[in-house]
Every structure is written in C-alpha cells, then in structure tokens.
Design a protein around this motif. Structure first.
Motif, PDB file in Angstrom:
ATOM      1  N   ARG A  57       0.817  -1.223   0.000  1.00  0.00           N
ATOM      2  CA  ARG A  57       0.000   0.000   0.000  1.00  0.00           C
ATOM      3  C   ARG A  57       0.848   1.270   0.000  1.00  0.00           C
ATOM      4  N   GLY A  58       2.166   1.099  -0.075  1.00  0.00           N
ATOM      5  CA  GLY A  58       3.054   2.253  -0.129  1.00  0.00           C
ATOM      6  C   GLY A  58       3.196   2.973   1.181  1.00  0.00           C
ATOM      7  N   ARG A  59       3.082   2.256   2.296  1.00  0.00           N
ATOM      8  CA  ARG A  59       3.119   2.877   3.621  1.00  0.00           C
ATOM      9  C   ARG A  59       4.514   2.944   4.228  1.00  0.00           C
ATOM     10  N   PHE A  60       5.522   2.429   3.537  1.00  0.00           N
ATOM     11  CA  PHE A  60       6.899   2.528   4.022  1.00  0.00           C
ATOM     12  C   PHE A  60       7.542   3.771   3.406  1.00  0.00           C
ATOM     13  N   SER A  61       8.447   4.374   4.131  1.00  0.00           N
ATOM     14  CA  SER A  61       9.201   5.509   3.613  1.00  0.00           C
ATOM     15  C   SER A  61      10.227   5.000   2.604  1.00  0.00           C
ATOM     16  N   ILE A  62      10.224   5.577   1.411  1.00  0.00           N
ATOM     17  CA  ILE A  62      11.166   5.164   0.367  1.00  0.00           C
ATOM     18  C   ILE A  62      12.494   5.868   0.616  1.00  0.00           C
ATOM     19  N   GLU A  63      13.533   5.089   0.865  1.00  0.00           N
ATOM     20  CA  GLU A  63      14.830   5.645   1.241  1.00  0.00           C
ATOM     21  C   GLU A  63      15.841   5.692   0.097  1.00  0.00           C
ATOM     22  N   GLY A  64      15.497   5.100  -1.019  1.00  0.00           N
ATOM     23  CA  GLY A  64      16.383   5.110  -2.183  1.00  0.00           C
ATOM     24  C   GLY A  64      15.604   4.728  -3.422  1.00  0.00           C
ATOM     25  N   GLU A  65      16.135   5.101  -4.584  1.00  0.00           N
ATOM     26  CA  GLU A  65      15.435   4.803  -5.831  1.00  0.00           C
ATOM     27  C   GLU A  65      16.423   4.539  -6.956  1.00  0.00           C
ATOM     28  N   LEU A  66      16.049   3.608  -7.827  1.00  0.00           N
ATOM     29  CA  LEU A  66      16.833   3.288  -9.014  1.00  0.00           C
ATOM     30  C   LEU A  66      15.890   3.228 -10.202  1.00  0.00           C
TER      31      LEU A  66
END
Length: 173
Positions: free
Chosen positions: A81-90
């Motif tokens: 559900r996208g409830r975690f904080s996104i800490e990095g992206e590729l």
C-alpha cells in the motif's frame, strides 16, 4: 531589522570568503543512456491494436509480489500500500539486460550496506517492448527473488509508478 553598523560588520567579516569548489561532489547515479527503439513501428501499432480490441494479455499490467517467511502479512500489506518511507530509488529505463542486472545488484548491495530498509525500483511497464510484452519488469522480479538481501517486494501504488515500479524491503547488513 538590521542596521547599517551590522551590515558593515558582516561585510568586513565575510570579505575574504569564497565559494567552495564543487569538484568534490560524487554523482548519485551514473548518467543513463538515452532509450532507443528496438521494435518496428508496425510491432508497436500491432501491440496497440491488440490492447484496444481486448485480445492483448493483461500479463504486462499484472502486479508482482514476493515475500520471504520472516516478513509478516501485515508488514507485506503495508509495503504493497506504499506505507513505508522510500529511502532510495533506481530507474532502469533505457538499460540493456546486462546493464540493468549490474545496476540493480550494485544498488541493492549498496542500499543494504547503508542500512536502508525500503527502496523503489522503476523498471517501466514495457509499453514500448513490442508484442512480447515487458522485458525488464519480469527480469527484475526474477533477479530480486534470488537475492538473499531482498526480504520482500511488490508493485508500487499508482502515484509511485504502479505496475512500472516495485517497492523492495531489504535485509540490513
């Protein structure tokens, strides 16, 4: 309000100050090559025609999901559900299979070593992949499921890329 004496004192104190050189910065991600078309216009039009008449498989739009036993159903539901904080992206757009695999592996290892918990990987929806459907989407799924550093992953919510991206929970080193 700042009076004239304070302005002069500040100007005197900062008279010899020079901007720092920017040569010591490290780029976060190497520049990507521009995407290039590998399918003919006819193949793209055929895929579009099939998608409009309903004969096209929903395979490319399917959500992907994976979790290892230590991850609870509740935590997995929160991830999906996208409830975690996104800490990095590729972002893997425009990369070949070998380039994408190397970039993905390097990214996962680096993020785990840095202690990041949740990252997002953008692989694209495969809309320009021709009649065969998405390529990187299912390769990313395959690669992530094989690496022990990956605890779980699932397709992102629409605001974060939908079926063109995945959230990944990593084991911290």
């Amino acid at each position: 309000m700042i009076d004239e004496d304070d302005r002069r004192a500040f100007a005197d104190a900062t008279r010899d100050v020079r901007p720092a050189k920017r040569s010591d910065r490290v780029p976060v991600q190497s520049p990507r090559r521009a995407a290039r078309a590998i399918h003919s216009r006819a193949a793209v039009l055929e895929t579009l025609r099939e998608s409009l008449d309903g004969s096209w498989s929903d395979f490319s739009a399917a959500d992907i999901a994976f979790r290892r036993p230590p991850i609870s159903e509740t935590a997995f539901r929160r991830l999906s559900r996208g409830r975690f904080s996104i800490e990095g992206e590729l972002d893997l757009h425009g990369l070949t299979r070998p380039e994408a695999k190397a970039a993905l592996k390097d990214f996962v290892v680096e993020c785990a070593e840095r202690g990041l918990g949740c990252v997002r990987i953008v692989h694209g929806k495969g809309t320009r992949s021709g009649p065969g459907g998405p390529v990187l989407k299912y390769l990313v799924h395959h690669w992530l499921a094989r690496w022990d550093l990956v605890l779980a992953f699932t397709s992102a919510v629409p605001r974060h890329g939908g079926s063109g991206a995945v959230y990944v929970l990593l084991r911290r080193r």
